[in-house]
Design a protein around this motif. Structure first.
Motif, PDB file in Angstrom:
ATOM      1  N   GLU A 153      65.500   5.057  30.145  1.00 46.08           N
ATOM      2  CA  GLU A 153      65.987   4.530  28.869  1.00 46.08           C
ATOM      3  C   GLU A 153      66.960   5.495  28.199  1.00 46.08           C
ATOM      4  O   GLU A 153      67.809   5.070  27.396  1.00 46.08           O
ATOM      5  N   THR A 154      66.819   6.780  28.493  1.00 45.45           N
ATOM      6  CA  THR A 154      67.680   7.772  27.845  1.00 45.45           C
ATOM      7  C   THR A 154      68.526   8.558  28.845  1.00 45.45           C
ATOM      8  O   THR A 154      69.208   9.501  28.462  1.00 45.45           O
ATOM      9  N   ARG A 155      68.507   8.148  30.109  1.00 48.82           N
ATOM     10  CA  ARG A 155      69.210   8.891  31.156  1.00 48.82           C
ATOM     11  C   ARG A 155      70.679   9.085  30.834  1.00 48.82           C
ATOM     12  O   ARG A 155      71.243  10.170  30.997  1.00 48.82           O
ATOM     13  N   PHE A 156      71.331   8.031  30.338  1.00 48.36           N
ATOM     14  CA  PHE A 156      72.773   8.100  30.124  1.00 48.36           C
ATOM     15  C   PHE A 156      73.166   8.638  28.754  1.00 48.36           C
ATOM     16  O   PHE A 156      74.344   8.656  28.404  1.00 48.36           O
ATOM     17  N   LYS A 157      72.185   9.106  28.003  1.00 46.46           N
ATOM     18  CA  LYS A 157      72.510   9.835  26.774  1.00 46.46           C
ATOM     19  C   LYS A 157      72.854  11.289  27.076  1.00 46.46           C
ATOM     20  O   LYS A 157      73.300  12.025  26.202  1.00 46.46           O
ATOM     21  N   MET A 158      72.633  11.676  28.319  1.00 44.76           N
ATOM     22  CA  MET A 158      73.063  12.974  28.839  1.00 44.76           C
ATOM     23  C   MET A 158      72.474  14.147  28.070  1.00 44.76           C
ATOM     24  O   MET A 158      73.131  15.169  27.853  1.00 44.76           O
ATOM     25  N   GLY A 159      71.211  14.009  27.674  1.00 41.71           N
ATOM     26  CA  GLY A 159      70.553  15.100  26.980  1.00 41.71           C
ATOM     27  C   GLY A 159      70.228  16.256  27.904  1.00 41.71           C
ATOM     28  O   GLY A 159      70.207  16.118  29.134  1.00 41.71           O
ATOM     29  N   HIS A 160      69.971  17.421  27.337  1.00 41.05           N
ATOM     30  CA  HIS A 160      69.700  18.620  28.116  1.00 41.05           C
ATOM     31  C   HIS A 160      68.224  18.808  28.439  1.00 41.05           C
ATOM     32  O   HIS A 160      67.880  19.637  29.260  1.00 41.05           O
ATOM     33  N   GLU A 161      67.359  18.063  27.775  1.00 38.59           N
ATOM     34  CA  GLU A 161      65.924  18.218  27.985  1.00 38.59           C
ATOM     35  C   GLU A 161      65.417  17.119  28.916  1.00 38.59           C
ATOM     36  O   GLU A 161      65.660  15.933  28.678  1.00 38.59           O
ATOM     37  N   PHE A 162      64.710  17.520  29.972  1.00 38.98           N
ATOM     38  CA  PHE A 162      64.235  16.575  30.986  1.00 38.98           C
ATOM     39  C   PHE A 162      62.944  15.892  30.547  1.00 38.98           C
ATOM     40  O   PHE A 162      61.975  16.548  30.157  1.00 38.98           O
ATOM     41  N   HIS A 163      62.953  14.572  30.620  1.00 39.47           N
ATOM     42  CA  HIS A 163      61.762  13.772  30.320  1.00 39.47           C
ATOM     43  C   HIS A 163      61.476  12.890  31.528  1.00 39.47           C
ATOM     44  O   HIS A 163      62.145  11.875  31.735  1.00 39.47           O
ATOM     45  N   PRO A 164      60.508  13.274  32.355  1.00 42.21           N
ATOM     46  CA  PRO A 164      60.283  12.534  33.599  1.00 42.21           C
ATOM     47  C   PRO A 164      59.773  11.124  33.363  1.00 42.21           C
ATOM     48  O   PRO A 164      59.053  10.857  32.392  1.00 42.21           O
ATOM     49  N   MET A 165      60.145  10.239  34.270  1.00 40.60           N
ATOM     50  CA  MET A 165      59.613   8.883  34.273  1.00 40.60           C
ATOM     51  C   MET A 165      58.143   8.936  34.677  1.00 40.60           C
ATOM     52  O   MET A 165      57.695   9.879  35.328  1.00 40.60           O
ATOM     53  N   GLU A 166      57.404   7.931  34.309  1.00 42.23           N
ATOM     54  CA  GLU A 166      56.022   7.842  34.745  1.00 42.23           C
ATOM     55  C   GLU A 166      55.973   7.474  36.224  1.00 42.23           C
ATOM     56  O   GLU A 166      56.852   6.792  36.746  1.00 42.23           O
ATOM     57  N   GLY A 167      54.920   7.910  36.887  1.00 38.04           N
ATOM     58  CA  GLY A 167      54.703   7.538  38.277  1.00 38.04           C
ATOM     59  C   GLY A 167      55.564   8.323  39.248  1.00 38.04           C
ATOM     60  O   GLY A 167      56.203   9.322  38.906  1.00 38.04           O
ATOM     61  N   ALA A 168      55.587   7.828  40.480  1.00 41.66           N
ATOM     62  CA  ALA A 168      56.282   8.537  41.554  1.00 41.66           C
ATOM     63  C   ALA A 168      57.773   8.674  41.286  1.00 41.66           C
ATOM     64  O   ALA A 168      58.404   9.640  41.737  1.00 41.66           O
ATOM     65  N   GLU A 169      58.361   7.747  40.553  1.00 42.61           N
ATOM     66  CA  GLU A 169      59.794   7.814  40.278  1.00 42.61           C
ATOM     67  C   GLU A 169      60.180   9.078  39.515  1.00 42.61           C
ATOM     68  O   GLU A 169      61.333   9.507  39.569  1.00 42.61           O
ATOM     69  N   GLY A 170      59.237   9.672  38.812  1.00 42.19           N
ATOM     70  CA  GLY A 170      59.525  10.874  38.046  1.00 42.19           C
ATOM     71  C   GLY A 170      59.825  12.089  38.895  1.00 42.19           C
ATOM     72  O   GLY A 170      60.237  13.128  38.358  1.00 42.19           O
ATOM     73  N   TRP A 171      59.612  11.985  40.214  1.00 36.94           N
ATOM     74  CA  TRP A 171      59.928  13.102  41.118  1.00 36.94           C
ATOM     75  C   TRP A 171      61.297  12.931  41.781  1.00 36.94           C
ATOM     76  O   TRP A 171      61.690  13.756  42.599  1.00 36.94           O
ATOM     77  N   GLN A 172      62.038  11.897  41.433  1.00 38.88           N
ATOM     78  CA  GLN A 172      63.371  11.710  42.000  1.00 38.88           C
ATOM     79  C   GLN A 172      64.319  12.799  41.497  1.00 38.88           C
ATOM     80  O   GLN A 172      64.154  13.332  40.398  1.00 38.88           O
TER      81      GLN A 172
END
Length: 424
Positions: free
Chosen positions: A284-303
């Motif tokens: 939801e915030t990937r393309f806001k290009m922020g500097h702080e990493f917020h992982p997705m829930e589940g296995a996708e968060g390890w991409q």
């Protein structure tokens, strides 16, 4: 089909293929040709699966969208590239016995092993060992040893290896559990192959997981030779994580993208250390290009990075076939095919060879490993030259895999006839 139902004639093999309810899937794949122009006997799906005939259309669709849409292919086209990996999620979850949120298609196998160990191998002074097979695939050995060293430990004291008992070719399930119970307090991570690449032994993943968790260990599996081969139930078995490649039994093509499973109990553990990349960031915030990493829930968060669309397209072609066939049906056919191959070889018992793969169906997949006396690799070379594809693992093992999606009973019959003739 029980061994008592088999017979030694080629007519039996032909008749069994003719009435088999899944034989038609064979027609969905391309086969290399033997010297006489006929389809080769292809028994190396444990190394590289055959190409589904639909691969070209799947890949060309993405090439066409790239050609006509350029960067807009990420959001337009028949299958937009931004969410493309999710076209494989439901099918992958069904294949490995997982919840959709527990699986993701990404990277290559050893990359995924490293990413998972970053999060789940957290050694301490008292609990620092990794338990693996002594005969694990070399890449697993390299990865595990490098992780141990990275954390400041010594493989000499932190690498715990499983070995068969004296005079035995494979490991006993009860010995594995006993070792875990004995050494568990010092084991941080159990990482075994779901199926051993060399012997074809399938491990009791449910029992190993239960034993490991009872000792406080993280339990994981390299499913390179298990995904698409065995009927897996990773969620039900309570496995912490698993990783696999997709170019063997899954027929994704050479170097195809891999896959990963992370149990849902870790889905929201955002305090786990991980190597981060933007494709694992909250979408939801990937393309806001922020500097702080917020992982997705589940296995996708390890991409880490956006995945290769062309390799995923090739994999989709095969996964559609898997989903149509059903892994439970394929496993049933596999047990019969492998049993038939074993039956035929048993008719020619000799001191010149022995089957080292376990005899029990539940302790093996679609593979028989045949130990050749005096390590005569020339037998393998002659078979391949004759259009019978199998492979060799040093020092003395010929590996043969009657893959249920495209191998036939007649393939098994033809292999045995030519193997015995070349054995001399």
């Amino acid at each position: 089909m029980a061994a008592a139902a088999f017979d030694t004639t080629e007519s039996f093999a032909i008749a069994t293929d003719a009435r088999g309810p899944m034989t038609h899937f064979r027609e969905r794949f391309y086969f290399p040709l033997a010297p006489d122009g006929s389809p080769a006997v292809y028994l190396v799906g444990h190394s590289l699966g055959l190409q589904p005939k639909t691969v070209r259309a799947y890949v060309e669709q993405e090439l066409k969208d790239w050609e006509t849409l350029g960067v807009e292919g990420h959001f337009g086209g028949k299958h937009p590239w931004m969410p493309y990996h999710r076209l494989l999620t439901e099918q992958t979850a069904r294949l490995v016995g997982a919840q959709p949120s527990e699986v993701v298609v990404m990277n290559s196998l050893t990359v995924n092993l490293h990413l998972m160990m970053v999060s789940f191998y957290r050694p301490t002074r008292d609990r620092h060992k990794i338990l693996i097979e002594g005969s694990a695939f070399p890449s697993d050995q390299y990865a595990v040893q490098s992780q141990i060293k990275f954390h400041g430990f010594d493989p000499e004291s932190s690498l715990l290896e499983l070995h068969p008992g004296a005079g035995e070719a494979t490991m006993r399930d009860e010995d594995i559990v006993a070792l875990i119970e004995r050494e568990g307090a010092s084991i941080a991570l159990i990482l075994l192959g779901g199926v051993n690449y060399s012997t074809g032994q399938a491990f009791d993943m449910a029992a190993i997981t239960k034993a490991g968790h009872a000792q406080g260990c993280i339990v994981a599996f390299d499913c390179a030779h298990a995904a698409g081969n065995l009927e897996l139930k990773l969620h039900e078995w309570d496995v912490d994580w698993a990783a696999w490649c997709s170019y063997k039994y899954l027929n994704g093509g050479p170097g195809c993208i891999g896959g990963c499973f992370v149990h849902e109990r870790h889905a929201r553990d955002f305090d786990l250390p991980r190597f981060a990349g933007w494709w694992g960031h909250d979408q939801e915030t990937r393309f806001k290009m922020g500097h702080e990493f917020h992982p997705m829930e589940g296995a996708e968060g390890w991409q880490l990075s956006n995945p290769s669309i062309l390799t995923m397209a090739a994999l989709r072609a095969s996964m559609d076939i898997f989903d149509e066939a059903g892994i439970a049906n394929l496993r049933q056919r596999s047990v019969s095919l492998t049993g038939y191959l074993e039956f035929l070889l048993d008719q020619h018992k000799s001191v010149k060879f022995e089957i080292v793969t376990p005899r029990e169906a539940q302790r093996r997949g679609a593979q028989l490993s045949i130990r050749i006396a005096a390590g005569k690799r020339v037998i393998c070379d002659k078979l391949v030259d004759d259009g019978v594809f199998c492979d060799w693992r040093e020092p003395d093992v010929l590996r043969v895999a009657p893959v249920p999606l495209y191998c036939s009973y007649q393939d098994c019959y033809r292999f045995v006839q030519r193997f015995i003739a070349n054995l001399g």
